[in-house]
Design a protein around this motif. Structure first.
Motif, PDB file in Angstrom:
ATOM      1  N   THR A 124       3.974  24.616 -20.086  1.00 57.23           N
ATOM      2  CA  THR A 124       4.479  24.057 -18.837  1.00 57.23           C
ATOM      3  C   THR A 124       5.412  22.902 -19.147  1.00 57.23           C
ATOM      4  O   THR A 124       5.087  22.032 -19.957  1.00 57.23           O
ATOM      5  CB  THR A 124       3.325  23.548 -17.948  1.00 57.23           C
ATOM      6  N   LYS A 125       6.542  22.884 -18.486  1.00 54.53           N
ATOM      7  CA  LYS A 125       7.514  21.790 -18.632  1.00 54.53           C
ATOM      8  C   LYS A 125       7.999  21.402 -17.249  1.00 54.53           C
ATOM      9  O   LYS A 125       8.479  22.244 -16.491  1.00 54.53           O
ATOM     10  CB  LYS A 125       8.692  22.239 -19.504  1.00 54.53           C
ATOM     11  N   ARG A 126       7.863  20.134 -16.888  1.00 51.93           N
ATOM     12  CA  ARG A 126       8.255  19.663 -15.567  1.00 51.93           C
ATOM     13  C   ARG A 126       9.368  18.628 -15.690  1.00 51.93           C
ATOM     14  O   ARG A 126       9.369  17.808 -16.610  1.00 51.93           O
ATOM     15  CB  ARG A 126       7.062  19.069 -14.822  1.00 51.93           C
ATOM     16  N   LYS A 127      10.265  18.664 -14.735  1.00 52.28           N
ATOM     17  CA  LYS A 127      11.409  17.755 -14.746  1.00 52.28           C
ATOM     18  C   LYS A 127      11.724  17.363 -13.310  1.00 52.28           C
ATOM     19  O   LYS A 127      11.751  18.211 -12.414  1.00 52.28           O
ATOM     20  CB  LYS A 127      12.617  18.447 -15.387  1.00 52.28           C
ATOM     21  N   VAL A 128      11.952  16.090 -13.079  1.00 48.73           N
ATOM     22  CA  VAL A 128      12.280  15.595 -11.744  1.00 48.73           C
ATOM     23  C   VAL A 128      13.777  15.717 -11.527  1.00 48.73           C
ATOM     24  O   VAL A 128      14.582  15.256 -12.348  1.00 48.73           O
ATOM     25  CB  VAL A 128      11.831  14.130 -11.575  1.00 48.73           C
ATOM     26  N   LEU A 129      14.172  16.350 -10.413  1.00 47.79           N
ATOM     27  CA  LEU A 129      15.570  16.509 -10.051  1.00 47.79           C
ATOM     28  C   LEU A 129      15.869  15.694  -8.808  1.00 47.79           C
ATOM     29  O   LEU A 129      15.019  15.555  -7.920  1.00 47.79           O
ATOM     30  CB  LEU A 129      15.894  17.988  -9.773  1.00 47.79           C
ATOM     31  N   SER A 130      17.053  15.158  -8.740  1.00 47.09           N
ATOM     32  CA  SER A 130      17.470  14.434  -7.541  1.00 47.09           C
ATOM     33  C   SER A 130      17.947  15.425  -6.484  1.00 47.09           C
ATOM     34  O   SER A 130      18.361  16.553  -6.801  1.00 47.09           O
ATOM     35  CB  SER A 130      18.594  13.450  -7.874  1.00 47.09           C
ATOM     36  N   LEU A 131      17.854  15.029  -5.222  1.00 46.05           N
ATOM     37  CA  LEU A 131      18.344  15.873  -4.143  1.00 46.05           C
ATOM     38  C   LEU A 131      19.856  16.036  -4.235  1.00 46.05           C
ATOM     39  O   LEU A 131      20.571  15.160  -4.719  1.00 46.05           O
ATOM     40  CB  LEU A 131      17.979  15.264  -2.785  1.00 46.05           C
ATOM     41  N   LYS A 132      20.334  17.160  -3.779  1.00 46.39           N
ATOM     42  CA  LYS A 132      21.763  17.456  -3.828  1.00 46.39           C
ATOM     43  C   LYS A 132      22.505  16.580  -2.818  1.00 46.39           C
ATOM     44  O   LYS A 132      22.095  16.459  -1.663  1.00 46.39           O
ATOM     45  CB  LYS A 132      21.986  18.923  -3.487  1.00 46.39           C
ATOM     46  N   ASP A 133      23.573  15.976  -3.250  1.00 49.91           N
ATOM     47  CA  ASP A 133      24.431  15.189  -2.362  1.00 49.91           C
ATOM     48  C   ASP A 133      25.602  16.081  -1.942  1.00 49.91           C
ATOM     49  O   ASP A 133      26.529  16.314  -2.707  1.00 49.91           O
ATOM     50  CB  ASP A 133      24.938  13.936  -3.075  1.00 49.91           C
ATOM     51  N   TYR A 134      25.533  16.577  -0.712  1.00 52.90           N
ATOM     52  CA  TYR A 134      26.550  17.520  -0.247  1.00 52.90           C
ATOM     53  C   TYR A 134      27.922  16.874  -0.075  1.00 52.90           C
ATOM     54  O   TYR A 134      28.928  17.571  -0.019  1.00 52.90           O
ATOM     55  CB  TYR A 134      26.108  18.136   1.082  1.00 52.90           C
ATOM     56  N   HIS A 135      27.957  15.570   0.009  1.00 53.56           N
ATOM     57  CA  HIS A 135      29.237  14.890   0.220  1.00 53.56           C
ATOM     58  C   HIS A 135      29.986  14.661  -1.087  1.00 53.56           C
ATOM     59  O   HIS A 135      31.210  14.709  -1.126  1.00 53.56           O
ATOM     60  CB  HIS A 135      28.998  13.550   0.920  1.00 53.56           C
ATOM     61  N   ILE A 207       8.876  16.972  -3.624  1.00 49.94           N
ATOM     62  CA  ILE A 207       7.862  15.932  -3.741  1.00 49.94           C
ATOM     63  C   ILE A 207       8.067  14.962  -2.596  1.00 49.94           C
ATOM     64  O   ILE A 207       9.179  14.488  -2.356  1.00 49.94           O
ATOM     65  CB  ILE A 207       7.945  15.193  -5.089  1.00 49.94           C
ATOM     66  N   THR A 208       7.012  14.669  -1.860  1.00 46.79           N
ATOM     67  CA  THR A 208       7.072  13.777  -0.697  1.00 46.79           C
ATOM     68  C   THR A 208       6.270  12.523  -0.978  1.00 46.79           C
ATOM     69  O   THR A 208       5.142  12.599  -1.470  1.00 46.79           O
ATOM     70  CB  THR A 208       6.507  14.469   0.555  1.00 46.79           C
ATOM     71  N   GLU A 209       6.862  11.362  -0.684  1.00 48.82           N
ATOM     72  CA  GLU A 209       6.151  10.103  -0.802  1.00 48.82           C
ATOM     73  C   GLU A 209       5.338   9.880   0.463  1.00 48.82           C
ATOM     74  O   GLU A 209       5.882   9.848   1.561  1.00 48.82           O
ATOM     75  CB  GLU A 209       7.132   8.947  -1.019  1.00 48.82           C
ATOM     76  N   THR A 210       4.036   9.727   0.327  1.00 45.82           N
ATOM     77  CA  THR A 210       3.138   9.502   1.451  1.00 45.82           C
ATOM     78  C   THR A 210       2.370   8.200   1.233  1.00 45.82           C
ATOM     79  O   THR A 210       2.432   7.616   0.133  1.00 45.82           O
ATOM     80  CB  THR A 210       2.132  10.664   1.582  1.00 45.82           C
ATOM     81  N   PRO A 211       1.668   7.720   2.262  1.00 50.52           N
ATOM     82  CA  PRO A 211       0.831   6.522   2.060  1.00 50.52           C
ATOM     83  C   PRO A 211      -0.220   6.706   0.978  1.00 50.52           C
ATOM     84  O   PRO A 211      -0.751   5.730   0.476  1.00 50.52           O
ATOM     85  CB  PRO A 211       0.164   6.333   3.427  1.00 50.52           C
ATOM     86  N   GLN A 218       4.199  21.805  -0.272  1.00 48.00           N
ATOM     87  CA  GLN A 218       3.648  23.131  -0.515  1.00 48.00           C
ATOM     88  C   GLN A 218       4.106  24.185   0.481  1.00 48.00           C
ATOM     89  O   GLN A 218       3.561  25.276   0.517  1.00 48.00           O
ATOM     90  CB  GLN A 218       2.121  23.049  -0.482  1.00 48.00           C
ATOM     91  N   SER A 219       5.112  23.877   1.282  1.00 46.84           N
ATOM     92  CA  SER A 219       5.538  24.851   2.280  1.00 46.84           C
ATOM     93  C   SER A 219       6.725  25.696   1.812  1.00 46.84           C
ATOM     94  O   SER A 219       7.046  26.693   2.454  1.00 46.84           O
ATOM     95  CB  SER A 219       5.894  24.145   3.591  1.00 46.84           C
ATOM     96  N   PHE A 220       7.398  25.321   0.735  1.00 46.60           N
ATOM     97  CA  PHE A 220       8.523  26.125   0.260  1.00 46.60           C
ATOM     98  C   PHE A 220       8.566  26.107  -1.259  1.00 46.60           C
ATOM     99  O   PHE A 220       8.009  25.215  -1.910  1.00 46.60           O
ATOM    100  CB  PHE A 220       9.858  25.594   0.829  1.00 46.60           C
ATOM    101  N   ILE A 221       9.232  27.126  -1.806  1.00 43.01           N
ATOM    102  CA  ILE A 221       9.423  27.211  -3.247  1.00 43.01           C
ATOM    103  C   ILE A 221      10.722  27.968  -3.501  1.00 43.01           C
ATOM    104  O   ILE A 221      11.030  28.947  -2.818  1.00 43.01           O
ATOM    105  CB  ILE A 221       8.227  27.907  -3.931  1.00 43.01           C
TER     106      ILE A 221
END
Length: 857
Positions: A124-135, A207-211, A218-221
């Motif tokens: 298993t290899k995990r990597k954090v990606l930034s959200l796409k900036d459409y602009h 990944i969602t930041e929550t309290p 877990q709703s999409f992949i």
């Protein structure tokens, strides 16, 4: 024992066992040939079953034969085999699925001498990606537009096997784009690992930041596959009918996106970049909510088009703001304070959304159902407490303000607020602090007229002074100081309101027992005194009142928590929970008025001779009374300022994801104007109310529930920002004036106070302060995975909670105890909470720990 009962014992069950296992192994041999025969031999040998189907004889100490034990994996495999024959799958596909499911059942068909060894290794290899900036990344928009030119969408799929879903998605791509000449087998092999069928080699999730810390969405992949059978990137979208369990960290998948890319391509067109584009789209809660409400693949694709339009508008807005910022810097102009500027900015912003407040959220059945249930919730949660407040006002003012006036004021102010309020989701109402201040006003007015005839004049002067100061606050932009009002302050005030509701209900029960309860031997003496004085004693009355209160609370809480039960489906559970308050009031009324109809419970009374909306007769005030009214009006304006702004801040909580924002300055202006009108007619005042305001938001919200590490987390996905619920509920309240006193007087007073406790209990779950208070009595090993539990020592958590409890105790002491003159300073205690948080607490707790305990919502 269930397995033995199904397959029989060695005495009488061998034939049935042989018949069932025989049919199973026959199907295995038919599908696998010689390999199936070998597999049968190895498995029967390990089970101790001979070729004839009889088990090996074995006896225990009692001389009784042991039962034949068939592993659960065999039964599960038989079921899978039966279903696969129905579906007429290929031999290769069947073999892959059978192996996977038997492996899941815990039985390995391979003959291995070392049973304690793992069969394979999983990297298993995990990597954090930034959200796409459409602009900034123009390629992203071109990828989306290319997909929309010929969208491939698989809609409301019912399959329960991952291989079936992938196969149908690939076949859908082949049928919609036959020119691709796609090799289905090669495409599936690039998505599903050949080494382990149930492992996804490469995928992207959110990944969602929550309290409670970072939580996997877990709703999409988005699944990535690379194959040389395609010459350019291909995308397939799928919406599942029910949530699909992919395993750990992906247990509730509704959206699947498959991205197929060639091996050799430009960096900007690589599989990971294309997948990142669609993962960023699906990471938007609002878009996922809209997609779930679509009814066809065409509507599904249309929602993506609308999202592209929104992205383009957002890009234009950003450029406009950037240009204005550059121009402002070049001109060298500084922001100057202009009276009313913030208020007019709020008004301008709300006017832009005003039409959508009425028409946007009435286009689907779920929203209409939410509006109806929320309207009824507001109706009962405002009408019944309003009547109870009217009973208190009537007692404190010698019936000069009664329940009917409270109901009229609530209906009138609510309709005006629904039409002109800046934040229509905030609820304005008469609260317990207002009742306390009304008592103070009446007590002070007796200094000029012992009969209380000067009360109306003094009441009007205090109310107009209060309204004047509120307008001054709105024009001057005073609400900006709420930037120093942290979550801690908001929760202390919210907890105080819940405590006040419970305190008032407990006081009612105590008063009933003090005045009406007596033991049987005491009734003899009471009968002797009855001829000389009026003495009431009915032990049934307080007991029945207590029963009605408890039943109202129990029924309401149980139905409110029904959405967490396993019964029905999610939509029906939420529908039932939305009517918790209505059902609780109905059940409490039925118990109090019908089952215990022989017990005369307290009912509220009103003066039917008073004219509605009549301007009372005023007397000429003295100079001292005017100054006293201005002073009281100023102190009361601070209370209204804090309560209204805190209610608006909690409603505008970023976790609620409101699209239209807040409007603190406009809210204060409208509140001031409404209270000025109410003062002229000597009707009760109103301001932003807790806990009704956040409960109103929650009633109109769509909420997602996720279970991670054994802890249930809730997340607001979408809130219907509409004025309709406020308007409809207050129109019903206005019509209810004609139902006073009959038939509303059928509702016992005990139901009102049970409703108070219900509202207080349901509001407690929204406060982190309450969560930390419960942790004080919880075993440390059972702490839920809240983010502050991981970042702050246990001692610091409890210390911060106790400091909040001390501040809450100070509020309760000033509000519930002492003289009426001490209660006048209640608003100043609320303001005092802000400097305590900003100046005192940092000296006791480090800023790093405070940011974790009292950060943003």
């Amino acid at each position: 024992s269930g397995i033995n009962a199904e397959y029989g014992t060695s005495e009488g069950g061998a034939p049935a066992t042989e018949k069932k296992l025989g049919s199973y192994w026959k199907s295995v041999e038919d599908n696998n040939g010689d390999n199936g025969a070998k597999q049968r031999s190895r498995t029967k040998s390990s089970l101790g079953v001979t070729d004839s189907g009889s088990e090996e004889e074995a006896s225990d100490t009692d001389g009784k034969a042991n039962s034949l034990y068939v592993p659960s994996s065999i039964r599960y495999s038989m079921h899978i085999q039966h279903m696969q024959r129905k579906q007429s799958k290929s031999q290769l596909a069947w073999d892959r699925k059978a192996r996977r499911n038997i492996a899941f059942g815990g039985y390995n068909l391979e003959d291995r001498s070392e049973n304690h060894m793992c069969s394979k290794l999983y990297h298993t290899k995990r990597k954090v990606l930034s959200l796409k900036d459409y602009h900034d990344e123009a390629r992203a928009m071109r990828d989306i537009e290319k997909f929309l030119a010929q969208p491939v969408v698989l809609f409301k799929v019912h399959h329960t096997l991952w291989e079936d879903i992938v196969e149908e998605m690939i076949c859908k791509l082949c049928s919609d784009k036959p020119e691709l000449n796609l090799n289905v087998s090669a495409a599936m092999n690039s998505i599903i690992s050949n080494e382990a069928d149930y492992v996804l080699p490469e995928c992207i999730q959110g990944i969602t930041e929550t309290p409670h810390g970072p939580v996997t969405e877990q709703s999409f992949i988005v699944v990535i596959g690379t194959t040389d059978t395609v010459q350019e990137n291909q995308v397939v979208m799928c919406l599942l009918e029910q949530p699909f369990n992919f395993g750990k960290m992906a247990e509730e998948i509704r959206f699947i996106c498959i991205v197929l890319c060639p091996h050799k391509t430009k960096q900007t067109k690589s599989a990971i970049q294309v997948a990142r584009t669609y993962a960023t789209l699906l990471a938007d809660d609002r878009l996922r909510h809209n997609l779930l409400n679509t009814h066809s693949p065409e509507e599904f694709a249309h929602e993506f088009e609308l999202e592209c339009t929104r992205i383009h508008k957002e890009h234009e807005r950003r450029e406009k703001i950037t240009n204005l910022s550059i121009k402002s810097k070049q001109d060298g102009k500084r922001n100057q304070w202009v009276p009313g500027k913030d208020m007019f900015n709020d008004l301008k912003k709300r006017l832009h959304f005003y039409p959508s407040d009425y028409i946007k959220d009435v286009r689907d059945c779920i929203s209409i159902q939410k509006i109806i249930s929320t309207t009824l919730f507001l109706y009962f949660s405002l009408l019944l407490p309003g009547i109870s407040m009217g009973v208190l006002d009537s007692k404190y003012t010698n019936e000069r303000i009664d329940a009917k006036k409270v109901v009229i004021a609530q209906a009138f102010s609510g309709i005006l607020w629904g039409l002109f309020g800046g934040q229509p989701l905030m609820v304005i109402m008469t609260t317990i602090p207002i009742v306390i201040y009304t008592k103070i006003v009446y007590t002070i007015s007796l200094n000029w007229d012992e009969n209380g005839d000067f009360f109306y004049t003094f009441y009007m002067m205090v109310g107009l002074s209060n309204a004047f100061f509120l307008v001054i606050y709105a024009v001057s932009g005073a609400s900006k100081i709420m930037a120093y009002c942290s979550r801690s302050t908001e929760e202390i005030v919210g907890m105080f309101v819940s405590t006040a509701f419970i305190y008032d209900s407990v006081q009612y029960i105590i008063h009933e027992f003090d005045t009406m309860f007596c033991f049987p031997d005491e009734m003899v003496n009471i009968t002797k005194r009855a001829a000389e004085e009026v003495v009431e004693c009915d032990p049934n009355k307080p007991l029945v009142s207590l029963i009605v209160v408890l039943i109202t609370v129990y029924v309401g809480v149980q139905i409110f928590n029904f959405k967490y039960s396993p019964y029905l489906n999610a939509d029906k559970r939420v529908l039932v929970a939305d009517y918790a308050l209505v059902v609780a009031v109905a059940v409490g009324t039925f118990v109090g008025s019908y089952i215990f109809r022989k017990v005369e419970l307290n009912k509220f009374t009103v003066d039917q001779t008073k004219v509605l909306f009549a301007i009372e007769e005023f007397k000429s005030p003295t100079g001292v009374s005017v100054l006293a009214a201005i002073g009281l009006g100023f102190m009361m304006s601070i209370l209204f300022f804090m309560e209204t702004n805190i209610s608006g801040s909690i409603v505008g909580n970023p976790a609620n994801k409101l699209e239209k924002g807040t409007s603190f300055h406009l809210d204060l202006l409208v509140t001031g104007v409404i209270n000025a009108i109410l003062s002229v007619f000597c009707l009760p005042w109103v301001h932003g109310g807790l806990p009704h305001s956040p409960l109103h938001v929650r009633a109109l919200a769509d909420i997602e529930e996720h279970v991670e590490n054994g802890h249930l987390t809730e997340k607001v996905v979408y809130v219907r920002e509409t004025r309709l619920t406020t308007l409809f509920s207050h129109i019903l309240i206005g019509l209810s004036v004609m139902l006073i006193p009959e038939p509303i007087d059928m509702i016992p007073e005990a139901v009102f106070y049970g409703l108070f406790i219900f509202l207080a209990i349901t509001a407690l779950g929204e406060f982190q302060m309450w969560e930390r208070f419960v942790l004080i009595f919880t075993e440390q090993t059972l702490y839920p995975p809240f983010h502050y539990v991981r970042r702050v020592p246990q001692k610091i958590i409890h210390c911060f909670t106790l400091l909040q409890l001390l501040q809450l105790g100070l509020l309760c002491l000033v509000s519930f105890g002492g003289s009426a003159y001490l209660k006048m300073f209640f608003p100043f205690v609320i303001i005092l909470l802000m400097p305590i948080r900003e100046k005192v607490l940092p000296t006791l707790i480090s800023e790093r720990h405070l940011s974790a305990l009292d950060g943003e919502h």
